[in-house]
Design an enzyme around this catalytic site. Structure first.
Site, PDB file in Angstrom:
ATOM      1  N   PHE A 177       4.709  14.251  15.182  1.00 49.78           N
ATOM      2  CA  PHE A 177       4.518  12.967  15.217  1.00 49.78           C
ATOM      3  C   PHE A 177       3.550  12.498  16.510  1.00 49.78           C
ATOM      4  O   PHE A 177       3.800  12.680  17.575  1.00 49.78           O
ATOM      5  CB  PHE A 177       6.035  12.200  15.587  1.00 49.78           C
ATOM      6  CG  PHE A 177       6.108  10.954  15.452  1.00 49.78           C
ATOM      7  CD1 PHE A 177       6.601  10.547  13.938  1.00 49.78           C
ATOM      8  CD2 PHE A 177       6.035   9.897  16.218  1.00 49.78           C
ATOM      9  CE1 PHE A 177       6.744   9.298  13.625  1.00 49.78           C
ATOM     10  CE2 PHE A 177       6.179   8.489  15.994  1.00 49.78           C
ATOM     11  CZ  PHE A 177       6.524   8.149  14.690  1.00 49.78           C
ATOM     12  N   VAL A 178       2.993  11.459  15.938  1.00 50.48           N
ATOM     13  CA  VAL A 178       1.768  10.968  16.795  1.00 50.48           C
ATOM     14  C   VAL A 178       1.725   9.439  16.942  1.00 50.48           C
ATOM     15  O   VAL A 178       2.165   8.897  16.084  1.00 50.48           O
ATOM     16  CB  VAL A 178       0.359  11.450  16.058  1.00 50.48           C
ATOM     17  CG1 VAL A 178       0.026  12.828  16.466  1.00 50.48           C
ATOM     18  CG2 VAL A 178      -0.107  11.037  14.669  1.00 50.48           C
ATOM     19  N   GLY A 194      -0.134  -0.487  11.398  1.00 47.05           N
ATOM     20  CA  GLY A 194      -0.677   0.777  11.894  1.00 47.05           C
ATOM     21  C   GLY A 194      -2.147   0.804  11.669  1.00 47.05           C
ATOM     22  O   GLY A 194      -2.909   1.272  12.607  1.00 47.05           O
ATOM     23  N   ASP A 241      -3.489   3.953   8.383  1.00 50.24           N
ATOM     24  CA  ASP A 241      -3.336   4.582   9.755  1.00 50.24           C
ATOM     25  C   ASP A 241      -3.105   6.144   9.390  1.00 50.24           C
ATOM     26  O   ASP A 241      -4.330   7.007   9.987  1.00 50.24           O
ATOM     27  CB  ASP A 241      -2.509   4.321  10.583  1.00 50.24           C
ATOM     28  CG  ASP A 241      -1.208   3.981   9.979  1.00 50.24           C
ATOM     29  OD1 ASP A 241      -1.047   4.382   8.935  1.00 50.24           O
ATOM     30  OD2 ASP A 241      -0.226   3.729  10.740  1.00 50.24           O
TER      31      ASP A 241
HETATM   32  P1  IMP Z   1       4.058   8.027   4.175  1.00 50.28           P
HETATM   33  O1  IMP Z   1       4.597   6.947   3.198  1.00 50.28           O
HETATM   34  O2  IMP Z   1       4.898   9.278   4.531  1.00 50.28           O
HETATM   35  O3  IMP Z   1       2.734   8.722   3.799  1.00 50.28           O
HETATM   36  O4  IMP Z   1       3.955   7.325   5.509  1.00 50.28           O
HETATM   37  C1  IMP Z   1       2.951   6.481   5.926  1.00 50.28           C
HETATM   38  C2  IMP Z   1       3.392   5.631   7.158  1.00 50.28           C
HETATM   39  O5  IMP Z   1       4.313   6.169   7.973  1.00 50.28           O
HETATM   40  C3  IMP Z   1       2.357   5.364   8.043  1.00 50.28           C
HETATM   41  O6  IMP Z   1       1.462   4.657   7.432  1.00 50.28           O
HETATM   42  C4  IMP Z   1       2.725   5.185   9.160  1.00 50.28           C
HETATM   43  O7  IMP Z   1       2.965   3.914   9.496  1.00 50.28           O
HETATM   44  C5  IMP Z   1       4.065   6.053   9.309  1.00 50.28           C
HETATM   45  N1  IMP Z   1       3.750   7.331   9.875  1.00 50.28           N
HETATM   46  C6  IMP Z   1       3.722   8.637   9.169  1.00 50.28           C
HETATM   47  N2  IMP Z   1       3.499   9.635  10.260  1.00 50.28           N
HETATM   48  C7  IMP Z   1       3.524   9.060  11.322  1.00 50.28           C
HETATM   49  C8  IMP Z   1       3.245   9.347  12.771  1.00 50.28           C
HETATM   50  O8  IMP Z   1       3.144  10.585  13.029  1.00 50.28           O
HETATM   51  N3  IMP Z   1       3.435   8.503  13.566  1.00 50.28           N
HETATM   52  C9  IMP Z   1       3.431   7.242  13.484  1.00 50.28           C
HETATM   53  N4  IMP Z   1       3.562   6.667  12.345  1.00 50.28           N
HETATM   54  C10 IMP Z   1       3.686   7.545  11.241  1.00 50.28           C
HETATM   55 MG    MG Z   2       4.417   2.655  11.187  1.00 45.96          MG
END
Ligand code: IMP
Ligand code: MG
Length: 179
Positions: free
Chosen positions: A153-154, A45, A101
């Protein structure tokens, strides 16, 4: 499955992203004036954000990548983080900036910070293009954040939905038809 009812709505335009990436790079350049930095991109990402960011930083810079999986193929977090690709070289004594990302639940970041801290960098900071603070499960924060966004969700500018949409120039909200 891909269907005709998916909707993309622009949330952050390409020009706004470029401007903000430049600002973040200027801040990093100031904070580490006269020093060398080591950027670590979290695949996949962050690859586009890192590519733009590094070219705006006026310091001696090296880069490396890690790959983790935290999400499955869709929108749901698996809750577990797996290390799929480790760094190529040691970070001991380096000024490290982890480039993400998006900060969502914080599970991925807290895992990565734990792993990297054990390797004794001189400094360990976090740069994230996007931050969704309303979703946090672990208390972590970015030192350099591009944009704080609502709980949507983006996709685009590196972010995917089942490996799709990474190539969009703008960050867009993806809405799916109800299952
Ligand atoms: P976390 O561990 O929940 O903080 O998630 C981090 C990872 O989830 C990011 O590096 C993204 O790859 C994915 N992610 C989280 N939210 C989104 C979103 O809105 N769109 C796409 N990928 C996301
Ligand atoms: Mg991802």
């Amino acid at each position: 499955m891909s269907g005709g009812q998916e909707k993309l709505k622009i949330l952050i335009r390409r020009a706004a992203i470029q401007k903000r990436v430049h600002e973040v790079a200027v801040q990093i350049t100031k904070d580490f004036k006269g020093q060398r930095i080591h950027l670590i991109g979290v695949l996949k990402g962050a690859c586009i954000f890192l590519s733009d960011l590094v070219r705006e930083i006026s310091l001696e810079t090296s880069i490396d990548f890690m790959a983790v999986s935290s999400y499955g193929k869709g929108k749901q977090s698996s809750g577990q983080v797996r290390l799929l690709k480790d760094l190529d070289s040691s970070i001991q004594g380096l000024n490290v900036i982890l480039v993400e990302d998006i900060l969502d639940t914080g599970l991925t970041l807290s895992y990565l910070l734990r792993v990297l801290q054990q390797r004794k960098p001189k400094v360990l900071r976090v740069a994230a293009l996007l931050d969704k603070p309303s979703r946090r499960l672990k208390e972590v924060q970015g030192d350099y954040v591009g944009f704080t966004i609502p709980n949507e969700f983006v996709v685009g500018y590196g972010l995917d939905y089942g490996e799709r949409f990474r190539n969009l120039k703008d960050v867009c909200v993806l809405s799916l038809p109800p299952e």
